[in-house]
Enzyme design. Sequence first.
Site, short mmCIF file in Angstrom:
data_model
loop_
_atom_site.label_atom_id
_atom_site.label_comp_id
_atom_site.label_asym_id
_atom_site.label_seq_id
_atom_site.Cartn_x
_atom_site.Cartn_y
_atom_site.Cartn_z
N LYS A 10 0.83 -1.21 0.00
CA LYS A 10 0.00 0.00 0.00
C LYS A 10 0.87 1.27 0.00
CE LYS A 10 -3.87 -2.31 2.26
NZ LYS A 10 -4.94 -2.17 3.26
N TYR A 50 -12.22 -2.08 -3.95
CA TYR A 50 -12.75 -2.34 -2.60
C TYR A 50 -14.28 -2.29 -2.56
CZ TYR A 50 -8.14 -2.31 -0.33
OH TYR A 50 -6.86 -2.62 0.09
N ARG A 86 -2.06 -14.45 4.27
CA ARG A 86 -2.81 -13.76 5.33
C ARG A 86 -2.10 -13.93 6.68
NH1 ARG A 86 -7.48 -11.74 4.44
NH2 ARG A 86 -8.53 -12.35 6.35
N THR A 92 -5.49 -7.30 10.45
CA THR A 92 -5.72 -5.99 9.84
C THR A 92 -5.18 -4.86 10.73
OG1 THR A 92 -7.74 -6.86 8.85
CG2 THR A 92 -7.52 -4.45 8.93
N ARG A 103 2.47 -6.77 9.19
CA ARG A 103 1.73 -5.63 9.76
C ARG A 103 2.23 -5.27 11.16
NH1 ARG A 103 -3.95 -7.68 7.22
NH2 ARG A 103 -3.96 -6.40 5.34
N ASN A 113 -2.07 -0.09 6.65
CA ASN A 113 -1.53 -1.33 7.20
C ASN A 113 -0.60 -2.05 6.22
OD1 ASN A 113 -3.54 -2.21 5.50
ND2 ASN A 113 -4.59 -3.48 7.01
N GLU A 127 -9.46 -10.29 -7.98
CA GLU A 127 -8.41 -9.28 -7.77
C GLU A 127 -7.21 -9.46 -8.70
OE1 GLU A 127 -9.47 -8.52 -3.05
OE2 GLU A 127 -7.53 -9.36 -3.57
P1 CMP Z 1 -7.25 -4.80 3.41
O1 CMP Z 1 -6.71 -6.14 3.71
O2 CMP Z 1 -6.68 -4.07 2.25
O3 CMP Z 1 -8.83 -4.92 3.21
C1 CMP Z 1 -9.71 -3.85 3.50
C2 CMP Z 1 -9.02 -2.70 4.11
O4 CMP Z 1 -9.86 -1.78 4.76
C3 CMP Z 1 -8.09 -3.17 5.21
O5 CMP Z 1 -7.02 -3.89 4.70
C4 CMP Z 1 -7.78 -1.88 5.90
O6 CMP Z 1 -6.79 -1.12 5.20
C5 CMP Z 1 -9.11 -1.17 5.80
N1 CMP Z 1 -9.87 -1.31 7.04
C6 CMP Z 1 -10.45 -2.40 7.52
N2 CMP Z 1 -11.08 -2.15 8.68
C7 CMP Z 1 -10.88 -0.83 8.93
C8 CMP Z 1 -11.28 0.05 9.96
N3 CMP Z 1 -12.03 -0.37 10.97
N4 CMP Z 1 -10.89 1.35 9.87
C9 CMP Z 1 -10.16 1.76 8.83
N5 CMP Z 1 -9.75 0.97 7.82
C10 CMP Z 1 -10.10 -0.31 7.87
#
Ligand code: CMP
Length: 141
Positions: A10, A50, A86, A92, A103, A113, A127
Amino acid sequence: MLERTLVMIKPDGVQRNLIGKVISIFEENGLKVVALKKTKLSKEQAKAFYIVHKERPFYEDLTTYMSSGPIVAMVLEGENAIQRVREIMGATDPKEAKEGTIRRLFAIDKEKNTVHGSDSPESAKKEIPFFFSEQELLDVA
Ligand code: CMP
């Protein structure tokens, strides 16, 4: 099962010069890079990528952030690649991510993240073609 998964480094990872470190961690875990590119998502592309999160309160901020700077997209291949990626990425929220995960090591917060990985075979199927044509997916010799 041999699988392919879509990973993104990212904008926070690219900006902080972490491309090599992140790819090394995946490679050290035996995953093979079958496609790789640096690119920048438009706001519209980030929203499309997304789209499953469109009802979430963080959708607007997330898509603004994901279109704020360059990203690196790649396809990784390996046994159970989707689940393994993962695990290697960690939770996350970096505060909840296990020691040694990408992470935990590098993420700034829940949004910034550092990495994204497909969360299921169905997601990977959507994707991977979002970024790569069939001809760009090169088996490791
Ligand atoms: P990603 O694995 O890219 O998938 C969805 C993304 O949304 C996640 O990683 C985060 O970057 C973002 N995300 C998920 N939950 C939250 C949250 N509660 N607040 C802000 N960003 C979030």
